[in-house]
Motif scaffolding. Structure first.
Motif, PDB file in Angstrom:
ATOM      1  N   TYR A 188      19.837   6.977  67.117  1.00 31.37           N
ATOM      2  CA  TYR A 188      20.962   7.761  67.775  1.00 31.37           C
ATOM      3  C   TYR A 188      21.865   6.454  68.024  1.00 31.37           C
ATOM      4  O   TYR A 188      21.424   5.643  68.817  1.00 31.37           O
ATOM      5  CB  TYR A 188      20.719   8.404  68.863  1.00 31.37           C
ATOM      6  CG  TYR A 188      22.097   8.807  69.698  1.00 31.37           C
ATOM      7  CD1 TYR A 188      22.714   9.835  69.269  1.00 31.37           C
ATOM      8  CD2 TYR A 188      22.464   8.248  70.706  1.00 31.37           C
ATOM      9  CE1 TYR A 188      23.956  10.407  69.998  1.00 31.37           C
ATOM     10  CE2 TYR A 188      23.649   8.563  71.472  1.00 31.37           C
ATOM     11  CZ  TYR A 188      24.381   9.609  71.062  1.00 31.37           C
ATOM     12  OH  TYR A 188      25.541   9.861  71.563  1.00 31.37           O
ATOM     13  N   ARG A 222      22.758  12.145  59.900  1.00 31.91           N
ATOM     14  CA  ARG A 222      22.969  13.468  60.191  1.00 31.91           C
ATOM     15  C   ARG A 222      23.975  13.374  61.370  1.00 31.91           C
ATOM     16  O   ARG A 222      23.630  13.473  62.655  1.00 31.91           O
ATOM     17  CB  ARG A 222      21.615  14.238  60.915  1.00 31.91           C
ATOM     18  CG  ARG A 222      20.790  14.542  59.736  1.00 31.91           C
ATOM     19  CD  ARG A 222      21.160  15.386  58.976  1.00 31.91           C
ATOM     20  NE  ARG A 222      20.075  15.471  57.810  1.00 31.91           N
ATOM     21  CZ  ARG A 222      19.742  16.741  57.240  1.00 31.91           C
ATOM     22  NH1 ARG A 222      20.572  17.751  57.335  1.00 31.91           N
ATOM     23  NH2 ARG A 222      19.025  16.688  56.080  1.00 31.91           N
ATOM     24  N   THR A 231      27.031  14.190  63.534  1.00 27.14           N
ATOM     25  CA  THR A 231      27.827  15.666  63.795  1.00 27.14           C
ATOM     26  C   THR A 231      28.969  14.805  64.814  1.00 27.14           C
ATOM     27  O   THR A 231      28.787  13.621  65.179  1.00 27.14           O
ATOM     28  CB  THR A 231      27.094  16.623  64.682  1.00 27.14           C
ATOM     29  OG1 THR A 231      26.650  15.877  65.502  1.00 27.14           O
ATOM     30  CG2 THR A 231      25.881  17.104  63.504  1.00 27.14           C
ATOM     31  N   ALA A 232      29.889  15.744  65.050  1.00 32.28           N
ATOM     32  CA  ALA A 232      30.873  15.289  66.438  1.00 32.28           C
ATOM     33  C   ALA A 232      30.180  14.642  67.453  1.00 32.28           C
ATOM     34  O   ALA A 232      30.597  13.542  67.988  1.00 32.28           O
ATOM     35  CB  ALA A 232      31.441  16.373  66.520  1.00 32.28           C
ATOM     36  N   ASP A 233      28.952  15.018  67.912  1.00 36.71           N
ATOM     37  CA  ASP A 233      28.392  14.531  69.164  1.00 36.71           C
ATOM     38  C   ASP A 233      27.125  13.778  68.888  1.00 36.71           C
ATOM     39  O   ASP A 233      26.716  13.018  69.824  1.00 36.71           O
ATOM     40  CB  ASP A 233      28.062  15.843  70.131  1.00 36.71           C
ATOM     41  CG  ASP A 233      29.290  16.658  70.409  1.00 36.71           C
ATOM     42  OD1 ASP A 233      30.233  16.038  70.851  1.00 36.71           O
ATOM     43  OD2 ASP A 233      29.261  17.639  70.580  1.00 36.71           O
ATOM     44  N   TYR A 234      26.434  13.842  67.759  1.00 35.00           N
ATOM     45  CA  TYR A 234      24.932  13.215  67.646  1.00 35.00           C
ATOM     46  C   TYR A 234      25.065  12.488  66.560  1.00 35.00           C
ATOM     47  O   TYR A 234      24.509  12.883  65.186  1.00 35.00           O
ATOM     48  CB  TYR A 234      24.097  14.408  67.860  1.00 35.00           C
ATOM     49  CG  TYR A 234      24.320  15.082  69.147  1.00 35.00           C
ATOM     50  CD1 TYR A 234      23.651  14.490  70.042  1.00 35.00           C
ATOM     51  CD2 TYR A 234      24.624  16.414  68.879  1.00 35.00           C
ATOM     52  CE1 TYR A 234      23.729  15.278  71.458  1.00 35.00           C
ATOM     53  CE2 TYR A 234      24.806  17.061  70.358  1.00 35.00           C
ATOM     54  CZ  TYR A 234      24.233  16.351  71.262  1.00 35.00           C
ATOM     55  OH  TYR A 234      24.314  17.094  72.634  1.00 35.00           O
ATOM     56  N   PRO A 235      25.408  11.286  66.458  1.00 29.97           N
ATOM     57  CA  PRO A 235      25.238  10.426  65.106  1.00 29.97           C
ATOM     58  C   PRO A 235      23.745   9.875  64.952  1.00 29.97           C
ATOM     59  O   PRO A 235      23.475   8.898  65.458  1.00 29.97           O
ATOM     60  CB  PRO A 235      26.338   9.279  65.489  1.00 29.97           C
ATOM     61  CG  PRO A 235      26.184   9.117  66.914  1.00 29.97           C
ATOM     62  CD  PRO A 235      25.969  10.642  67.416  1.00 29.97           C
TER      63      PRO A 235
END
Length: 185
Positions: free
Chosen positions: A53, A130, A132-136
């Protein structure tokens, strides 16, 4: 078997108990820029796949995304203060290799540098993202591993939250309890 008595704790304390493994130093490089970040948010996804992350505000996120490569470096307790220092500053403030007196060695298969002072270095190429807006989430494939032969079980550092670390301790074998096909080499 003993059954410990339990009490409720705030859910944000979960990481104190489930933190996945040792804190690592992730090194990246792209077009003459290099970086190091302290990373505790990672997980094994297979024998040669590691998920990390990387928060988008970190400079290392952009370097990793552009280069599609990194090195996951495994520090030991001797580097604990350096690990904390790296995590508490930005690469925008200057080169962290120089600031913390670390030796950058050329990797064999990727453009990111190895950190020579670390017990192990894992050269990685991006397998998939993967984001996403909150979880790179970056999924890396380890393409080359460099590990010091001694100690076999290094004293790695594990973050427990609130500025506290656990140092890896004694290792206990239970090989005899495993089915042979369940043991990895």
């Amino acid at each position: 078997m003993r059954r410990p008595r339990k009490h409720s704790v705030p859910v944000e304390h979960t990481r104190r108990y489930l933190e996945p493994g040792p804190v690592v130093l992730l090194s990246t490089a792209h077009r003459g820029e290099r970086g190091i970040m302290t990373l505790g948010w990672h997980m094994m996804l297979g024998y040669d796949l590691v998920g990390t992350y990387l928060w988008q505000a970190n400079r290392s996120h952009a370097l990793a995304k552009r280069s599609r490569e990194c090195v996951i470096n495994l520090p030991t307790d001797a580097l604990l203060d350096t690990v904390v220092g790296i995590g508490n500053c930005s690469g925008r403030e200057g080169d962290k290799f120089e600031r913390f007196g670390l030796t950058a060695h050329a990797a064999t298969d990727v453009g990111a540098p190895l950190i020579a002072e670390c017990h192990a270095n894992f050269e990685c190429r991006l397998h998939e993202t993967r984001i996403t807006a909150d979880y790179p989430l970056f999924v890396w494939r380890v393409v080359r591993a460099h590990v010091a032969p001694r100690p076999v079980w290094p004293r790695t550092v594990h973050y427990r939250g609130e500025g506290r670390f656990m140092i890896a301790g004694p290792t206990r074998a239970r090989r005899a309890l495993f089915r042979p096909d369940m043991l990895d080499n």
